[in-house]
Design a protein around this motif. Structure first.
Motif, PDB file in Angstrom:
ATOM      1  N   THR A   1      10.924  24.786 -21.915  1.00  0.00           N
ATOM      2  CA  THR A   1      10.104  25.444 -23.409  1.00  0.00           C
ATOM      3  C   THR A   1      11.961  26.379 -24.111  1.00  0.00           C
ATOM      4  OG1 THR A   1       8.404  26.153 -22.078  1.00  0.00           O
ATOM      5  CG2 THR A   1       8.518  27.248 -24.252  1.00  0.00           C
TER       6      THR A   1
ATOM      7  N   HIS B   1       1.880  16.166 -28.217  1.00  0.00           N
ATOM      8  CA  HIS B   1       1.454  16.490 -28.559  1.00  0.00           C
ATOM      9  C   HIS B   1       2.236  18.561 -27.692  1.00  0.00           C
ATOM     10  CE1 HIS B   1      -1.940  18.810 -29.582  1.00  0.00           C
ATOM     11  NE2 HIS B   1      -1.914  19.735 -28.770  1.00  0.00           N
ATOM     12  N   GLN B   2       2.268  18.402 -26.656  1.00  0.00           N
ATOM     13  CA  GLN B   2       3.531  19.966 -26.789  1.00  0.00           C
ATOM     14  C   GLN B   2       4.495  20.185 -27.209  1.00  0.00           C
ATOM     15  OE1 GLN B   2       3.348  18.979 -22.682  1.00  0.00           O
ATOM     16  NE2 GLN B   2       1.574  20.292 -21.374  1.00  0.00           N
ATOM     17  N   SER B   3       5.091  19.670 -27.263  1.00  0.00           N
ATOM     18  CA  SER B   3       6.230  19.812 -28.161  1.00  0.00           C
ATOM     19  C   SER B   3       6.221  20.016 -29.712  1.00  0.00           C
ATOM     20  CB  SER B   3       7.500  18.250 -28.809  1.00  0.00           C
ATOM     21  OG  SER B   3       6.860  17.388 -29.164  1.00  0.00           O
TER      22      SER B   3
ATOM     23  N   GLN C   1       2.883  22.132 -30.365  1.00  0.00           N
ATOM     24  CA  GLN C   1       2.481  23.521 -30.178  1.00  0.00           C
ATOM     25  C   GLN C   1       3.621  24.023 -30.731  1.00  0.00           C
ATOM     26  OE1 GLN C   1      -0.611  23.893 -30.285  1.00  0.00           O
ATOM     27  NE2 GLN C   1      -1.523  21.389 -30.607  1.00  0.00           N
TER      28      GLN C   1
ATOM     29  N   ILE D   1       9.692  20.377 -17.411  1.00  0.00           N
ATOM     30  CA  ILE D   1       9.251  21.023 -18.294  1.00  0.00           C
ATOM     31  C   ILE D   1      10.081  21.725 -18.804  1.00  0.00           C
ATOM     32  CG2 ILE D   1       6.509  21.215 -19.958  1.00  0.00           C
ATOM     33  CD1 ILE D   1       5.649  20.177 -17.774  1.00  0.00           C
TER      34      ILE D   1
ATOM     35  N   LYS E   1       1.093  13.624 -24.282  1.00  0.00           N
ATOM     36  CA  LYS E   1       0.651  14.530 -23.910  1.00  0.00           C
ATOM     37  C   LYS E   1       2.317  15.247 -24.428  1.00  0.00           C
ATOM     38  CE  LYS E   1      -0.166  17.393 -20.170  1.00  0.00           C
ATOM     39  NZ  LYS E   1      -0.697  17.646 -18.749  1.00  0.00           N
ATOM     40  N   SER E   2       3.579  14.508 -24.178  1.00  0.00           N
ATOM     41  CA  SER E   2       4.078  15.980 -24.297  1.00  0.00           C
ATOM     42  C   SER E   2       4.975  16.032 -25.402  1.00  0.00           C
ATOM     43  CB  SER E   2       5.709  14.916 -23.049  1.00  0.00           C
ATOM     44  OG  SER E   2       6.020  13.365 -24.002  1.00  0.00           O
TER      45      SER E   2
ATOM     46  N   GLY F   1       8.389  24.962 -28.795  1.00  0.00           N
ATOM     47  CA  GLY F   1       7.359  24.020 -27.968  1.00  0.00           C
ATOM     48  C   GLY F   1       7.888  23.742 -27.162  1.00  0.00           C
ATOM     49  N   THR F   2       7.260  22.863 -26.558  1.00  0.00           N
ATOM     50  CA  THR F   2       8.044  22.054 -24.853  1.00  0.00           C
ATOM     51  C   THR F   2       7.947  20.972 -24.952  1.00  0.00           C
ATOM     52  OG1 THR F   2       5.514  22.033 -24.228  1.00  0.00           O
ATOM     53  CG2 THR F   2       6.542  24.534 -23.681  1.00  0.00           C
ATOM     54  N   TYR F   3       9.028  20.608 -24.376  1.00  0.00           N
ATOM     55  CA  TYR F   3       9.593  18.865 -24.350  1.00  0.00           C
ATOM     56  C   TYR F   3       9.876  18.760 -22.151  1.00  0.00           C
ATOM     57  CZ  TYR F   3      11.142  20.120 -28.774  1.00  0.00           C
ATOM     58  OH  TYR F   3      10.614  20.665 -29.991  1.00  0.00           O
ATOM     59  N   THR F   4       9.543  17.256 -21.959  1.00  0.00           N
ATOM     60  CA  THR F   4       9.570  17.194 -20.929  1.00  0.00           C
ATOM     61  C   THR F   4      11.035  16.041 -20.892  1.00  0.00           C
ATOM     62  OG1 THR F   4       7.068  16.883 -20.978  1.00  0.00           O
ATOM     63  CG2 THR F   4       8.507  16.185 -19.724  1.00  0.00           C
TER      64      THR F   4
END
Length: 97
Positions: free
Chosen positions: A87, A18-20, A22, A85, A15-16, A29-32
């Motif tokens: 951004t 994939h979010q990075s 986007q 998280i 999931k993380s 992107g967003t990183y966790t």
């Protein structure tokens, strides 16, 4: 608190990852990250900006309480964790792999 104690490690999951990848029109992107439980959003923002050299747009945090677990004949509790998280700006990118 030292910036290297605030950010413990990046969380790399499906999931993380994939979010990075986007990105929207005005943000990247967003990183966790797993962070210190006592760190606040401004400390997390400063630490990520200084460690990775990016511009942070937004920080969201989440606390996870420790679970009650049984160890042989006794009960114990797992450690409580906190994740952030982050951004980043559209022009910024963090290379985690």
């Amino acid at each position: 608190m030292d910036i290297y104690h605030v950010v413990i490690r990046p969380i790399v999951t499906e999931k993380s990852t994939h979010q990075s990848k986007q990105a929207a029109e005005h943000r990247g992107g967003t990183y966790t990250f797993a962070v210190h439980p006592e760190a606040n959003k401004s400390e997390i923002r400063d630490a990520v900006e200084k460690i990775y050299g990016v511009r942070v747009m937004d920080v969201r945090t989440s606390n996870k309480a420790g679970k009650l677990r049984r160890f042989r004949y006794r009960f114990g509790q797992t450690r409580a964790t906190k994740k952030a998280i982050v951004t980043v700006d559209r022009d910024s990118h963090i290379d985690l792999f």
